[in-house]
Design an enzyme around this catalytic site. Structure first.
Site, PDB file in Angstrom:
ATOM      1  N   ASN A 231     -23.887-137.222-112.935  1.00 34.65           N
ATOM      2  CA  ASN A 231     -23.769-135.874-112.335  1.00 34.65           C
ATOM      3  C   ASN A 231     -23.033-134.896-113.263  1.00 34.65           C
ATOM      4  O   ASN A 231     -22.902-133.719-112.941  1.00 34.65           O
ATOM      5  CB  ASN A 231     -23.097-135.935-110.960  1.00 34.65           C
ATOM      6  CG  ASN A 231     -21.656-136.406-111.029  1.00 34.65           C
ATOM      7  OD1 ASN A 231     -21.108-136.599-112.114  1.00 34.65           O
ATOM      8  ND2 ASN A 231     -21.039-136.599-109.875  1.00 34.65           N
ATOM      9  N   LEU A 232     -22.550-135.402-114.389  1.00 26.59           N
ATOM     10  CA  LEU A 232     -21.878-134.578-115.418  1.00 26.59           C
ATOM     11  C   LEU A 232     -20.614-133.887-114.902  1.00 26.59           C
ATOM     12  O   LEU A 232     -20.159-132.906-115.488  1.00 26.59           O
ATOM     13  CB  LEU A 232     -22.847-133.551-116.032  1.00 26.59           C
ATOM     14  CG  LEU A 232     -24.078-134.141-116.730  1.00 26.59           C
ATOM     15  CD1 LEU A 232     -24.974-133.030-117.285  1.00 26.59           C
ATOM     16  CD2 LEU A 232     -23.674-135.090-117.869  1.00 26.59           C
TER      17      LEU A 232
ATOM     18  N   TYR B 285      -8.379-146.265-105.180  1.00 33.03           N
ATOM     19  CA  TYR B 285      -9.291-146.538-106.306  1.00 33.03           C
ATOM     20  C   TYR B 285      -9.553-148.045-106.410  1.00 33.03           C
ATOM     21  O   TYR B 285     -10.700-148.502-106.393  1.00 33.03           O
ATOM     22  CB  TYR B 285      -8.700-146.003-107.615  1.00 33.03           C
ATOM     23  CG  TYR B 285      -9.409-146.536-108.829  1.00 33.03           C
ATOM     24  CD1 TYR B 285     -10.733-146.184-109.077  1.00 33.03           C
ATOM     25  CD2 TYR B 285      -8.777-147.410-109.714  1.00 33.03           C
ATOM     26  CE1 TYR B 285     -11.406-146.699-110.185  1.00 33.03           C
ATOM     27  CE2 TYR B 285      -9.436-147.916-110.813  1.00 33.03           C
ATOM     28  CZ  TYR B 285     -10.751-147.565-111.052  1.00 33.03           C
ATOM     29  OH  TYR B 285     -11.412-148.075-112.128  1.00 33.03           O
TER      30      TYR B 285
END
Ligand code: UDP
Length: 329
Positions: A32-33, A144
């Site tokens: 998705n950059l 995370y």
């Protein structure tokens, strides 16, 4: 093989893409950059969100219709800032778990049954013994780490129920760069030790802060297992060849097995760069265990993996090749 690499515009993904291309594989990057870098992608790039099931379906269908279906997926796309995951867990559960499920279900729908997954030593939390082997207690200390552990568990149930084959690679501290300086660690914001020290060496920041000097370690600073990103890449190539058994669901640590302290890393950076690096000693960073290093016996024995880089100076030298180039351009 024809391979789909999610997150292939990122740090570990990008280095692995290079290694896959060098080995003659046909690679498509899906990214998705948001954190990835378009200009670093040396192959076909499809820009999209992992959660975009329609786009993923179209990608798999297009490959199949062209009679070049994907043989496997390497899944790097994830958010990876530990601190941010504590402040914004929704982002981490949505992207690292919920969006990952879209990928797995698209794979199922299109008959793609092999996945290599970027996991992390953050699934362990504070270790009960060192070196850390794969059976260590799982007590992640951040959303995370929890999101990565949860995805590993998803892969177990998908193996049992749907026959999805996977290898999860639990990275220790990814470090270094392509030795020719063409690709490196380019995070924004940057939170990792080696790039922060090298930015200071390059004069792009005033200095580096040491998070804690009162740990129960030989020099009082935290010890970590820095594994070169090209050695992580080679682990992915070997993992691709390790999924012949139906429903294989394998998990390996990927670390050198040797720990370096924060002070040793700073010293290695001074030696390699020949520059002064200003250091400020500060308090501990919450959630940092004193010492983490891998027992890498399993990946050595099962996949024949051997790290090429085991010495901090050698790793830092490659990282510096890239940092020095950033200062010039
Ligand atoms: N660290 C530090 N100063 C910094 C960044 C990191 O002293 O500016 C320490 C950190 O406390 C840890 C080690 O360097 O012990 C590696 O941290 P990093 O964020 O690179 O990786 P982590 O081990 O958190 O995944």
């Amino acid at each position: 093989m024809r391979l789909l690499v999610t997150g292939g515009a990122g740090y570990v993904g990008g280095h692995t893409v290079r290694a896959l291309l060098d080995a003659g594989h046909d690679v498509t990057v899906y990214d998705n950059l948001v954190y990835g870098h378009r200009e670093t992608v040396p192959c076909e790039l499809e820009v999209g969100e992992l959660a975009d099931r329609r786009k993923l379906d179209a990608l798999f269908a297009r490959a199949r219709d062209a009679s070049r279906p994907y043989d496997a997926v390497l899944h790097f796309a994830a958010y990876a800032y530990v601190g941010e995951s504590v402040a914004e867990p929704s982002k981490y559960w949505r992207n690292n778990v919920a969006a990952g499920l879209e990928l797995l279900d698209a794979m199922r729908a299109h008959g793609v049954d092999r996945l290599v997954f970027s996991s992390t030593c953050a699934v362990y939390g504070p270790p009960t013994r060192l070196p850390i082997d794969e059976n260590e207690r799982k007590a992640p200390e951040s959303p995370y780490g929890e999101s990565k552990l949860t995805f590993e568990q998803v892969l177990h149930s998908y193996a049992t129920a749907y026959g999805l084959r996977s290898v999860s690679l639990r990275y220790f501290n990814a470090a270094g760069a392509r030795p020719d300086g063409s690709l490196g660690e380019d995070h924004d914001p940057e939170t990792h030790l080696i790039p922060l020290v090298l930015r200071a060496a390059a004069g792009r920041s005033p200095g580096v802060k040491v998070f804690g000097t009162d740990y129960p370690t030989p020099d009082g600073t935290c010890v970590r297992d820095y594994v070169h990103v090209d050695d992580l890449a080679s682990a992915h190539l070997l993992a691709l060849g390790a999924m012949e058994t139906p429903s294989a669901c394998l998990t390996y640590n990927v670390g050198t097995g040797r720990g370096y302290s924060v002070r040793e890393i700073i010293e290695a950076c001074r030696t390699v760069t020949g520059r002064e690096i200003a250091v400020v000693e500060g308090p501990r960073r919450p959630g940092d265990p004193p010492e983490l290093y891998a027992d890498n016996r399993h990946i050595r024995e099962a996949l024949g993996w051997t790290p090429h880089y085991t010495d901090a100076e050698a790793i830092v030298r490659t990282a510096w090749a890239w940092h020095a180039r950033q200062s010039i351009h």
